[in-house]
Design a protein around this motif. Structure first.
Motif, PDB file in Angstrom:
ATOM      1  N   TYR A 152       2.350   6.440  12.198  1.00 44.14           N
ATOM      2  CA  TYR A 152       3.502   6.643  11.713  1.00 44.14           C
ATOM      3  C   TYR A 152       4.314   7.717  12.210  1.00 44.14           C
ATOM      4  O   TYR A 152       3.463   8.450  13.067  1.00 44.14           O
ATOM      5  N   PHE A 153       5.461   8.166  11.874  1.00 43.76           N
ATOM      6  CA  PHE A 153       6.121   9.489  12.242  1.00 43.76           C
ATOM      7  C   PHE A 153       6.140  10.187  10.912  1.00 43.76           C
ATOM      8  O   PHE A 153       6.786   9.746   9.886  1.00 43.76           O
ATOM      9  N   SER A 154       5.367  11.397  10.868  1.00 42.60           N
ATOM     10  CA  SER A 154       5.621  12.110   9.525  1.00 42.60           C
ATOM     11  C   SER A 154       6.846  12.725   9.185  1.00 42.60           C
ATOM     12  O   SER A 154       7.035  13.888  10.371  1.00 42.60           O
TER      13      SER A 154
ATOM     14  N   LEU B  10       0.997  -1.473  -0.138  1.00 39.52           N
ATOM     15  CA  LEU B  10      -0.077   0.178  -0.154  1.00 39.52           C
ATOM     16  C   LEU B  10       0.655   1.277  -0.035  1.00 39.52           C
ATOM     17  O   LEU B  10       0.517   2.036  -0.742  1.00 39.52           O
ATOM     18  N   MET B  11       1.754   1.375   0.631  1.00 34.74           N
ATOM     19  CA  MET B  11       2.851   2.587   0.799  1.00 34.74           C
ATOM     20  C   MET B  11       3.780   2.200   1.744  1.00 34.74           C
ATOM     21  O   MET B  11       4.170   1.099   2.256  1.00 34.74           O
ATOM     22  N   LEU B  12       4.648   3.203   1.738  1.00 35.32           N
ATOM     23  CA  LEU B  12       6.232   3.288   2.655  1.00 35.32           C
ATOM     24  C   LEU B  12       6.055   4.508   3.509  1.00 35.32           C
ATOM     25  O   LEU B  12       5.885   5.287   2.828  1.00 35.32           O
ATOM     26  N   ALA B  13       6.055   4.358   4.581  1.00 31.24           N
ATOM     27  CA  ALA B  13       6.440   5.378   5.486  1.00 31.24           C
ATOM     28  C   ALA B  13       7.196   5.094   6.658  1.00 31.24           C
ATOM     29  O   ALA B  13       8.076   4.260   6.567  1.00 31.24           O
ATOM     30  N   TRP B  14       7.404   6.012   7.709  1.00 31.23           N
ATOM     31  CA  TRP B  14       8.488   5.715   8.645  1.00 31.23           C
ATOM     32  C   TRP B  14       7.879   5.903  10.113  1.00 31.23           C
ATOM     33  O   TRP B  14       6.850   6.279  10.144  1.00 31.23           O
ATOM     34  N   MET B  15       8.644   5.169  10.847  1.00 32.32           N
ATOM     35  CA  MET B  15       8.305   5.118  12.352  1.00 32.32           C
ATOM     36  C   MET B  15       9.475   5.371  13.279  1.00 32.32           C
ATOM     37  O   MET B  15      10.413   5.216  12.854  1.00 32.32           O
ATOM     38  N   ASN B  16       8.907   6.070  14.164  1.00 38.68           N
ATOM     39  CA  ASN B  16      10.152   6.320  15.360  1.00 38.68           C
ATOM     40  C   ASN B  16       9.564   5.188  16.428  1.00 38.68           C
ATOM     41  O   ASN B  16       8.605   4.853  16.461  1.00 38.68           O
ATOM     42  N   ARG B  17      10.251   5.434  17.367  1.00 40.02           N
ATOM     43  CA  ARG B  17      10.078   4.476  18.669  1.00 40.02           C
ATOM     44  C   ARG B  17       8.728   4.773  19.308  1.00 40.02           C
ATOM     45  O   ARG B  17       8.035   3.677  19.294  1.00 40.02           O
ATOM     46  N   ASP B  18       8.239   6.029  19.300  1.00 44.27           N
ATOM     47  CA  ASP B  18       6.715   6.093  19.864  1.00 44.27           C
ATOM     48  C   ASP B  18       5.911   5.463  18.815  1.00 44.27           C
ATOM     49  O   ASP B  18       4.673   5.048  19.446  1.00 44.27           O
TER      50      ASP B  18
ATOM     51  N   SER C 144       7.506  15.242   7.116  1.00 46.67           N
ATOM     52  CA  SER C 144       7.450  16.484   6.807  1.00 46.67           C
ATOM     53  C   SER C 144       6.643  17.319   7.706  1.00 46.67           C
ATOM     54  O   SER C 144       6.994  18.516   7.844  1.00 46.67           O
ATOM     55  N   ARG C 145       6.105  16.523   8.853  1.00 43.03           N
ATOM     56  CA  ARG C 145       5.315  17.475   9.942  1.00 43.03           C
ATOM     57  C   ARG C 145       5.909  17.280  11.236  1.00 43.03           C
ATOM     58  O   ARG C 145       5.744  17.992  11.972  1.00 43.03           O
ATOM     59  N   GLY C 146       7.174  16.724  11.201  1.00 39.80           N
ATOM     60  CA  GLY C 146       7.717  16.305  12.259  1.00 39.80           C
ATOM     61  C   GLY C 146       7.061  15.769  13.313  1.00 39.80           C
ATOM     62  O   GLY C 146       7.527  16.145  14.781  1.00 39.80           O
ATOM     63  N   LYS C 147       5.997  15.086  13.411  1.00 40.68           N
ATOM     64  CA  LYS C 147       5.283  14.555  14.548  1.00 40.68           C
ATOM     65  C   LYS C 147       4.512  13.106  14.241  1.00 40.68           C
ATOM     66  O   LYS C 147       4.553  12.728  12.985  1.00 40.68           O
ATOM     67  N   LEU C 148       3.943  12.470  14.971  1.00 34.13           N
ATOM     68  CA  LEU C 148       3.154  11.259  15.016  1.00 34.13           C
ATOM     69  C   LEU C 148       2.098  11.539  14.113  1.00 34.13           C
ATOM     70  O   LEU C 148       1.291  12.584  14.019  1.00 34.13           O
ATOM     71  N   TRP C 149       1.780  10.402  13.159  1.00 33.56           N
ATOM     72  CA  TRP C 149       0.754  10.559  12.200  1.00 33.56           C
ATOM     73  C   TRP C 149      -0.030   9.322  12.316  1.00 33.56           C
ATOM     74  O   TRP C 149       0.275   8.308  11.817  1.00 33.56           O
ATOM     75  N   ARG C 150      -1.134   9.593  12.754  1.00 34.51           N
ATOM     76  CA  ARG C 150      -2.216   8.416  13.063  1.00 34.51           C
ATOM     77  C   ARG C 150      -2.846   8.273  11.611  1.00 34.51           C
ATOM     78  O   ARG C 150      -3.788   9.010  11.379  1.00 34.51           O
ATOM     79  N   LYS C 151      -2.236   7.311  10.900  1.00 33.91           N
ATOM     80  CA  LYS C 151      -2.880   7.295   9.562  1.00 33.91           C
ATOM     81  C   LYS C 151      -4.499   7.319   9.536  1.00 33.91           C
ATOM     82  O   LYS C 151      -5.303   6.318  10.347  1.00 33.91           O
TER      83      LYS C 151
END
Lengths: 129, 129
Positions: B52-54, B31-39, B56-63
């Motif tokens: 995920y971790f966005s 479906l996609m490739l995104a990024w995660m940090n520890r949180d 571009s926005r520099g924060k958690l991104w609840r898909k």
């Protein structure tokens, strides 16, 4: 035939790399995630044999050059923002250096990772002992 | 229940991130490739909703937080060297912000990329106009 227009749409990162997901074209198995630089993309398209850039060795990595477990390119895809590749391949044998079909053989349980796939071949068969 | 042992096996990069491939668990669609940090990993495991971790926005991104197109976690997988995640999900609706089912809708032709998937919904329906 030039690949300039194809390369121009890819957003390589600061290291000149883009993540590339290898997926078996007919079964849908996600085999591995590796990286490509510009030269790896051009070589893959030109030869039809998948070539990555090895970050650990710092050079082009023609998948299967040591193990014989090559990947034939079926189709190269680019994502919406141009910073990830999906490589549809025909994988000969196993994709993972551990001897498993794919690299994603650990699944998160309640508190630990546990293995969900067996080795199909012994790694020493792939690389010598 | 703690996720410390799970987190400890993940090789986050210098920015504290790891690439995460989202795959529809039953059809095999990437479906996609995104990024995660520890949180993001911890939240995803704790809630069962993929986060995920966005970059571009520099924060958690609840898909799906804006679009409603959420991903339910089926299983989290880790690759052999610990530096890539495969997230088996159940995708509600479309994964791509363009309104397509997945983000990899451009295929390399002889000299150019060409689109191989249609929009299933209009983007303005997902995010407002």
């Amino acid at each position: 035939m030039t690949h300039d227009a194809i390369i121009a749409q890819i957003e390589f990162d600061a290291q000149g790399l883009v993540p590339a997901i290898a997926q078996q074209h007919d079964t849908g198995e996600v085999l591995m995630l590796a990286w490509m630089n510009r030269d790896a993309v051009v070589e893959t398209l030109a030869t039809g044999r998948v070539c990555y850039f090895s970050r650990s060795r710092g050079k082009l990595w023609r998948k299967g050059e040591s193990s014989g477990q090559t990947q034939r390119l079926i189709e190269l895809r680019l994502d919406c923002d141009g910073d990830a590749l999906l490589v549809l391949v025909d994988q000969l044998g196993v994709a993972c250096h551990t001897g498993r079909r794919d690299c994603f053989f650990r699944a998160a349980g309640e508190e630990h990772w546990h293995e969900v796939a067996d080795k199909l071949v012994a790694p020493e068969t792939l690389y010598g002992s």
